[in-house]
Design an enzyme around this catalytic site. Structure first.
Site, PDB file in Angstrom:
ATOM      1  N   GLU A  79       0.830  -1.194   0.000  1.00 44.03           N
ATOM      2  CA  GLU A  79       0.000   0.000   0.000  1.00 44.03           C
ATOM      3  C   GLU A  79       0.871   1.253   0.000  1.00 44.03           C
ATOM      4  O   GLU A  79       1.950   1.273   0.578  1.00 44.03           O
ATOM      5  CB  GLU A  79      -0.935  -0.019   1.217  1.00 44.03           C
ATOM      6  N   CYS A 134       3.624   8.425   1.357  1.00 47.29           N
ATOM      7  CA  CYS A 134       4.134   7.440   2.313  1.00 47.29           C
ATOM      8  C   CYS A 134       4.379   6.144   1.537  1.00 47.29           C
ATOM      9  O   CYS A 134       3.458   5.513   1.032  1.00 47.29           O
ATOM     10  CB  CYS A 134       3.103   7.249   3.420  1.00 47.29           C
ATOM     11  N   CYS A 177       6.645  -7.067   7.117  1.00 45.41           N
ATOM     12  CA  CYS A 177       7.825  -6.633   7.870  1.00 45.41           C
ATOM     13  C   CYS A 177       8.283  -7.804   8.720  1.00 45.41           C
ATOM     14  O   CYS A 177       7.459  -8.501   9.302  1.00 45.41           O
ATOM     15  CB  CYS A 177       7.457  -5.440   8.758  1.00 45.41           C
ATOM     16  N   CYS A 234       6.513  -5.346  15.837  1.00 40.62           N
ATOM     17  CA  CYS A 234       6.100  -4.354  16.830  1.00 40.62           C
ATOM     18  C   CYS A 234       4.638  -4.633  17.179  1.00 40.62           C
ATOM     19  O   CYS A 234       3.812  -4.802  16.290  1.00 40.62           O
ATOM     20  CB  CYS A 234       6.294  -2.948  16.289  1.00 40.62           C
ATOM     21  N   CYS A 264       1.610  -2.613  15.695  1.00 38.57           N
ATOM     22  CA  CYS A 264       1.624  -2.302  14.259  1.00 38.57           C
ATOM     23  C   CYS A 264       0.945  -3.397  13.449  1.00 38.57           C
ATOM     24  O   CYS A 264       1.279  -4.576  13.575  1.00 38.57           O
ATOM     25  CB  CYS A 264       3.063  -2.125  13.789  1.00 38.57           C
ATOM     26  N   CYS A 273      -1.125   5.684   9.854  1.00 38.14           N
ATOM     27  CA  CYS A 273       0.108   4.998  10.276  1.00 38.14           C
ATOM     28  C   CYS A 273      -0.198   3.670  10.924  1.00 38.14           C
ATOM     29  O   CYS A 273      -1.038   3.592  11.815  1.00 38.14           O
ATOM     30  CB  CYS A 273       0.840   5.796  11.346  1.00 38.14           C
TER      31      CYS A 273
HETATM   32  N1  SAH Z   1       9.291   0.228   9.905  1.00 38.92           N
HETATM   33  C1  SAH Z   1       9.548   1.616  10.043  1.00 38.92           C
HETATM   34  C2  SAH Z   1       8.690   2.493   9.167  1.00 38.92           C
HETATM   35  C3  SAH Z   1       7.239   2.150   9.031  1.00 38.92           C
HETATM   36  S1  SAH Z   1       6.163   2.439  10.371  1.00 38.92           S
HETATM   37  C4  SAH Z   1       9.419   2.020  11.477  1.00 38.92           C
HETATM   38  O1  SAH Z   1       8.933   1.255  12.276  1.00 38.92           O
HETATM   39  O2  SAH Z   1       9.857   3.132  11.796  1.00 38.92           O
HETATM   40  C5  SAH Z   1       5.876   4.191  10.406  1.00 38.92           C
HETATM   41  C6  SAH Z   1       5.493   4.724  11.801  1.00 38.92           C
HETATM   42  O3  SAH Z   1       4.158   4.330  12.156  1.00 38.92           O
HETATM   43  C7  SAH Z   1       6.419   4.156  12.866  1.00 38.92           C
HETATM   44  O4  SAH Z   1       6.793   5.153  13.777  1.00 38.92           O
HETATM   45  C8  SAH Z   1       5.510   3.163  13.534  1.00 38.92           C
HETATM   46  O5  SAH Z   1       5.969   2.856  14.802  1.00 38.92           O
HETATM   47  C9  SAH Z   1       4.178   3.852  13.487  1.00 38.92           C
HETATM   48  N2  SAH Z   1       3.045   2.964  13.741  1.00 38.92           N
HETATM   49  C10 SAH Z   1       2.953   1.641  13.500  1.00 38.92           C
HETATM   50  N3  SAH Z   1       1.736   1.173  13.870  1.00 38.92           N
HETATM   51  C11 SAH Z   1       1.043   2.228  14.335  1.00 38.92           C
HETATM   52  C12 SAH Z   1      -0.298   2.384  14.836  1.00 38.92           C
HETATM   53  N4  SAH Z   1      -1.144   1.362  14.890  1.00 38.92           N
HETATM   54  N5  SAH Z   1      -0.699   3.616  15.219  1.00 38.92           N
HETATM   55  C13 SAH Z   1       0.149   4.660  15.108  1.00 38.92           C
HETATM   56  N6  SAH Z   1       1.410   4.571  14.637  1.00 38.92           N
HETATM   57  C14 SAH Z   1       1.853   3.369  14.260  1.00 38.92           C
HETATM   58 FE1  SF4 Z   2       7.826  -3.192  11.014  1.00 37.31          FE
HETATM   59 FE2  SF4 Z   2       5.586  -2.019  11.867  1.00 37.31          FE
HETATM   60 FE3  SF4 Z   2       7.654  -2.319  13.533  1.00 37.31          FE
HETATM   61 FE4  SF4 Z   2       7.820  -0.548  11.517  1.00 37.31          FE
HETATM   62  S1  SF4 Z   2       6.406  -0.442  13.261  1.00 37.31           S
HETATM   63  S2  SF4 Z   2       9.384  -2.040  12.158  1.00 37.31           S
HETATM   64  S3  SF4 Z   2       6.624  -1.631   9.931  1.00 37.31           S
HETATM   65  S4  SF4 Z   2       6.457  -3.984  12.602  1.00 37.31           S
END
Ligand code: SAH
Ligand code: SF4
Length: 394
Positions: free
Chosen positions: A116, A129, A136, A140, A143, A369
């Site tokens: 996406e 974006c 991934c 996390c 996420c 995000c």
């Molecule tokens: N993998 C990279 C970039 C993609 S995520 C990283 O983790 O930095 C982009 C941002 O969105 C990151 O700061 C991530 O922690 C945040 N993010 C992920 N899931 C989210 C959620 N459910 N609500 C708000 N931010 C989120």
């Molecule tokens: Fe991967 Fe989501 Fe963690 Fe970013 S926030 S490193 S996309 S699992």
């Protein structure tokens, strides 16, 4: 500085250019790569530099996809190019427009995988974006992307292709003869879509070099931001080899909590991450590091957290971007209350740091995000698996 640990991961990698019916895709080749490819196809070496310059401009400045339109090249040479190459972008499968103007594209890449891409229009700029991986490898716990099992690195062509297809949709390629328009709909790129960009370093680097090339898309390096969860050994290289702005998914102020939210913290804990950020070459007050901090109710959002955060980052030119948690089906967290987020922001602001609260965009189309995940791969990890990986019971 920490000694770089080898990065091992089990990710499918595919050839950097996709032969399409035996043809090589020019999109995603570096200038050097294009030079080699043109020579291999029969371009005399002494002409190669000039030919790269011409083809590059057609592809990346004018957005041309058909060799027949490259009118400053002799007909025979256009035929030779068409016999060896294509100019191919990932295919847009669906395009959704949110009621706030955010656009989300579901894009199909080789192998039938989908990623996406989100375009966020704002008053004075428009941000794309971009995704760097399908899924991934990291998990996390807040996420959505991290719950997707299948992971594959995107090629440089698939990454820069996202920028090009958005420009197609926005109608933003220049028109010959028209007055030059300096205002851009797509003015900024953030590597904050699906995937961890520093686990796909070379492809991300090559794609961003193409985006910055002054003879093409010509985005300033100050308008490109790479977000990492904290792949410490690749951080210094990011400054040297890409030179873009850096954002870090910080999200917690103790290793105990960060281990649960951002499990890569077990490998490179907070102190090591901060050392790498302090050393990030070129960081000055004008080029601050963005600390992303997702606000999770009752998990990381106390006044004490805010004060600890300020103490931890002391000495690093920084801005703290507070992200209200975006919910997704089955997510094990809730968004902090607005008043809590505001109180947290005030403490940081009073300590002298900018502390903007990110407005969620495109929530109605699941474009915010952390909500991204391919529709074809919505197989969720089991609750037990999430619990085992994160220590959090969903
Ligand atoms: N993998 C990279 C970039 C993609 S995520 C990283 O983790 O930095 C982009 C941002 O969105 C990151 O700061 C991530 O922690 C945040 N993010 C992920 N899931 C989210 C959620 N459910 N609500 C708000 N931010 C989120
Ligand atoms: Fe991967 Fe989501 Fe963690 Fe970013 S926030 S490193 S996309 S699992």
């Amino acid at each position: 500085m920490t000694v770089a640990a080898p990065i091992t991961q089990d990710v499918m990698t595919i050839p950097r250019t996709l032969p399409e019916g035996g043809l090589m895709n020019l999109v995603g080749l570096t200038r050097e790569g294009m030079r080699e490819a043109l020579i291999a196809a029969g371009t005399p070496e002494r002409q190669a530099k000039m030919r790269v310059g011409q083809v590059w401009q057609w592809v990346y400045h004018w957005g041309v996809r058909d060799f027949a339109q490259m009118t400053n090249l002799a007909k025979d040479y256009r035929t030779l190019l068409a016999e060896h190459f294509t100019i191919q972008l990932p295919e847009v499968v669906t395009r959704q427009v949110s009621n706030d103007g955010t656009r989300k594209y579901l894009v199909r890449i080789a192998g039938g995988h989908e990623v996406e891409v989100v375009y966020i229009p704002e008053e004075n700029r428009g941000t794309l974006c971009v995704s760097s991986q399908v899924g991934c490898t990291l998990t996390c716990s807040f996420c959505h992307t991290g719950t997707q099992k299948l992971v594959r690195n995107l090629t440089a062509g698939e990454i820069i292709g996202q920028v090009m297809l958005a420009r197609d949709d926005l109608g933003e390629w220049p028109v010959a003869g028209a007055p030059k328009d300096e205002t851009r709909l797509l003015s900024n790129v953030v590597l904050m879509g699906m995937g961890e960009p520093l686990y796909n370093f070379e492809n991300v680097r090559d794609a961003m070099k193409i985006a910055m090339d002054p003879e093409g898309i010509a985005l300033s390096r100050r308008r490109i931001t790479l977000s990492t969860s904290g792949v410490v050994p690749e951080i210094a290289r990011t400054a040297v080899e890409i030179g873009c702005q850096l954002a870090v998914s910080f999200h917690a102020t103790t290793d105990e909590v960060r281990d649960r939210l951002v499990p890569i913290n077990k490998k490179w804990p907070i102190a090591e991450l901060l050392d790498a950020l302090r050393d990030y070459p070129g960081v000055s007050n004008s080029e601050r590091i963005t600390f992303e901090y997702v606000m999770l109710k009752g998990v990381n959002d106390t006044d004490e957290d805010a004060r600890r955060l300020v103490r931890l980052i002391r000495g690093i030119p920084a801005k703290i971007n507070l992200i209200p948690f975006n919910e997704w089906p089955g997510a094990p967290y809730h968004r902090s209350d607005q008043a809590r987020i505001q109180a947290f922001a005030d403490i940081i602001y009073k300590a002298g740091y900018a502390s903007p609260i990110r407005t969620p965009r495109g929530e109605d189309i699941m474009a915010a995000c952390g909500q991204l995940k391919s529709a074809t791969e919505r197989v969720r990890k089991s609750r037990a698996q999430i619990a085992a990986e994160t220590g959090v019971t969903p």
